[in-house]
Write an enzyme that holds these catalytic residues in place. Structure first.
Site, short mmCIF file in Angstrom:
data_model
loop_
_atom_site.label_atom_id
_atom_site.label_comp_id
_atom_site.label_asym_id
_atom_site.label_seq_id
_atom_site.Cartn_x
_atom_site.Cartn_y
_atom_site.Cartn_z
N TYR A 1 52.01 25.46 49.67
CA TYR A 1 51.56 26.21 49.36
C TYR A 1 50.33 26.70 50.16
O TYR A 1 49.89 27.49 50.50
CB TYR A 1 51.06 26.43 47.47
CG TYR A 1 50.13 27.31 47.13
CD1 TYR A 1 51.49 28.61 46.80
CD2 TYR A 1 49.11 27.72 47.20
CE1 TYR A 1 51.09 29.47 45.97
CE2 TYR A 1 48.32 28.82 46.45
CZ TYR A 1 49.49 30.13 45.78
OH TYR A 1 48.67 30.79 45.05
N GLU B 1 47.73 41.51 44.09
CA GLU B 1 49.37 41.30 44.04
C GLU B 1 50.16 40.95 43.94
O GLU B 1 50.40 40.99 42.43
CB GLU B 1 49.15 39.97 45.78
CG GLU B 1 50.69 40.08 46.24
CD GLU B 1 50.80 38.71 47.31
OE1 GLU B 1 49.79 37.80 47.01
OE2 GLU B 1 51.78 38.88 47.92
N ASP C 1 45.59 32.36 42.54
CA ASP C 1 46.41 32.17 43.39
C ASP C 1 46.11 30.51 44.09
O ASP C 1 46.44 29.74 44.36
CB ASP C 1 46.29 33.23 44.75
CG ASP C 1 47.09 33.97 44.78
OD1 ASP C 1 48.44 33.67 43.85
OD2 ASP C 1 47.39 34.98 45.72
N ASP D 1 53.17 39.79 42.94
CA ASP D 1 54.00 38.72 41.55
C ASP D 1 52.79 38.56 40.29
O ASP D 1 52.98 37.68 39.46
CB ASP D 1 53.87 37.48 42.89
CG ASP D 1 52.79 36.74 43.24
OD1 ASP D 1 51.75 37.77 44.03
OD2 ASP D 1 52.47 35.97 43.69
N HIS E 1 43.33 35.41 47.86
CA HIS E 1 43.71 35.12 48.51
C HIS E 1 44.31 36.90 49.32
O HIS E 1 43.65 36.66 51.06
CB HIS E 1 45.52 34.74 48.59
CG HIS E 1 47.16 35.91 49.02
ND1 HIS E 1 47.81 36.10 48.55
CD2 HIS E 1 46.69 35.18 50.24
CE1 HIS E 1 48.35 36.81 49.62
NE2 HIS E 1 47.82 35.66 50.49
N HIS F 1 50.60 30.09 39.86
CA HIS F 1 51.86 29.92 39.68
C HIS F 1 51.87 28.15 39.84
O HIS F 1 50.41 27.51 40.14
CB HIS F 1 51.87 29.82 41.39
CG HIS F 1 52.39 31.60 42.45
ND1 HIS F 1 52.55 32.00 41.99
CD2 HIS F 1 50.85 32.14 43.31
CE1 HIS F 1 52.85 33.34 42.66
NE2 HIS F 1 51.48 33.11 42.63
N HIS G 1 44.33 39.85 40.51
CA HIS G 1 44.59 39.58 41.74
C HIS G 1 45.56 40.50 41.81
O HIS G 1 46.83 41.43 40.81
CB HIS G 1 45.18 38.08 42.15
CG HIS G 1 45.63 38.21 43.57
ND1 HIS G 1 45.24 39.56 44.46
CD2 HIS G 1 46.37 37.43 43.81
CE1 HIS G 1 46.31 39.08 46.04
NE2 HIS G 1 46.84 38.29 45.45
N HIS H 1 58.36 35.32 51.22
CA HIS H 1 57.50 36.02 52.82
C HIS H 1 57.33 34.77 53.99
O HIS H 1 56.48 34.77 54.26
CB HIS H 1 56.14 36.46 52.47
CG HIS H 1 55.35 36.82 51.51
ND1 HIS H 1 54.27 36.73 50.85
CD2 HIS H 1 56.32 37.68 50.29
CE1 HIS H 1 54.24 37.65 49.92
NE2 HIS H 1 55.81 38.06 49.34
FE1 FEO Z 1 48.26 36.82 46.44
FE2 FEO Z 1 49.94 35.27 44.20
O1 FEO Z 1 49.71 35.94 44.95
#
Ligand code: FEO
Length: 399
Positions: A195, A83, A167, A85, A148, A226, A81, A27
């Site tokens: 990050y 999102e 996240d 990913d 997030h 992550h 989450h 992004h």
């Molecule tokens: Fe908010 Fe790693 O996604």
């Protein structure tokens, strides 16, 4: 492909994620070390998968899971989450795990996952504080909205003393190793900072609330979604998050600019010299040579942010506008801004910078520092003096 392996991170808790070695832009945030999408398999009476991964990594994750169990044995898939990913692989995983319920936050997670993947999944929405017994273990869910997205939650296993933080506490850092102490703290912490600055910074208030919500939980491992897992430096990363979400900055200055014929660049150097003369550490960033996501990592620490643009076509340069737009979205709090720049017959560039810094809610004690046509030694002295006159007293107060 050679057989992929899972990695045991605690007895009967396995990492089964995907490693994205070549991701370089997330992004608009440059991820020079790639990333990972971590998922964790907990073997108990009711086998539980914590999170999934990006859609492209679904097969990689399933292969790792199959080295441990038949996916049909999975009873719960926790989607901390929405999102993509972390949820992109959900359709593949749900198909392979026909007996699994999908645990998500209610109502936000349920709403988000339904919007992305339809409503045919067997959802089990949970509230903050709800628990789920899976055998020896009782998992607890804590909602962490805006860390997030509105739907975020974390999963805590008291039995394992592990916080599956999604996240939060993540780093975009691809590695063949799974733990913080196997890759070296400075590199991991630098990526955790980048990050935080580029993803989490706008939500400092929510991070403070999340840290309060986690205060009563005892854990010796943070397993984010992550990067590497924190086991030797849990305290360090918690301390860093407490500092970063406080909005506090150091006596540290950034001078960020673009230039056409080097006058704004000369002003940037004069401003950097002014900070050096006051004993304030400073860094100079030409926007042509530095990515804005790397600059934002420094904004997380820096109290003083000088931004310069000449005037181009009755406005600031687009490179500077893009940086200011990005910084406004990430909403650093309580910073001191120094707008500056050169012009020929119209002061529009530096004035646009000032307007943008005001929109960031920065304090502007120097006003707008401008210089007409090409630089002169006297003109650059005036730039330096203006910065020292306005910033000197602020720096003295802070000491
Ligand atoms: Fe908010 Fe790693 O996604």
């Amino acid at each position: 492909m050679a057989m992929l392996r899972a990695a045991e991170v605690k007895p009967d808790v396995w990492w089964v994620g995907g490693i994205d070695w070549n991701e370089r832009n997330f992004h608009g945030y440059t991820t020079e070390r790639g990333s990972t999408y971590n998922a964790y398999l907990i073997l108990d009476e009711k086998t539980t998968l914590v999170d999934t991964c990006k859609g492209e990594f679904a097969q990689e994750m399933m292969e790792r899971i199959r080295t441990i169990i038949d996916p049909a044995e999975i009873s719960y898939i926790i989607a901390n989450h929405v999102e993509m990913d972390h949820s992109g692989a959900l359709p593949v995983v749900a198909k392979a795990c026909p007996n699994a319920q999908i645990v998500c936050s209610g109502p936000q997670g349920l709403r988000g996952l339904s919007a992305h993947y339809g409503e045919n999944f067997n959802f089990l929405p949970v509230k903050s504080g709800d628990t789920l017994s899976i055998g020896k273990r009782t998992l607890q869910f804590v909602h962490t909205p805006m860390v997030h997205w509105p739907d975020n939650m974390v999963t805590y296993s008291a039995y394992d003393k592990v916080l599956f933080s999604n996240d939060a506490f993540g780093q975009h850092f691809a590695s063949s190793k799974r733990f913080d102490d196997e890759v070296g703290l400075p590199e991991v912490m630098a990526q955790a900072k980048k990050y935080y600055a580029n993803i989490v910074m706008p939500y400092g208030k929510n991070v403070r609330a999340a840290l309060d919500g986690l205060a009563g939980l005892e854990f010796d491992m943070i397993a984010p979604s992550h990067g590497v897992i924190w086991r030797s430096h849990v305290k360090d990363v918690l301390e860093k998050y407490a500092l970063w979400c406080s909005g506090e900055a150091e006596e540290y200055a950034l001078v960020i600019y673009d230039s056409m014929w080097h006058t704004t660049e000369a002003m940037a150097r004069a401003i950097t010299e002014a900070f050096m003369e006051m004993g304030i550490p400073a860094r100079l960033f030409d926007l042509k040579a530095n990515h804005m996501s790397d600059i934002m990592t420094e904004v997380l620490s820096a109290r003083y942010v000088a931004v310069g643009s000449p005037t181009l076509n009755k406005q600031m340069m687009p490179t500077v506008a893009a940086f200011l737009c990005y910084m406004k979205g990430l909403a650093p709090e309580g910073r001191v801004g120094i707008p500056f720049g050169s012009y020929g017959w119209m002061q529009a560039g530096p004035k646009d910078v000032a307007t943008a810094l005001e929109a960031c809610k920065f304090q502007l004690p120097c006003g707008v520092i401008t210089h007409q046509w090409v630089e002169t030694p006297e003109g650059l002295d005036a730039v330096r003096d203006a910065v020292m006159a306005a910033i000197g007293p602020l720096h003295d107060e802070a000491r």
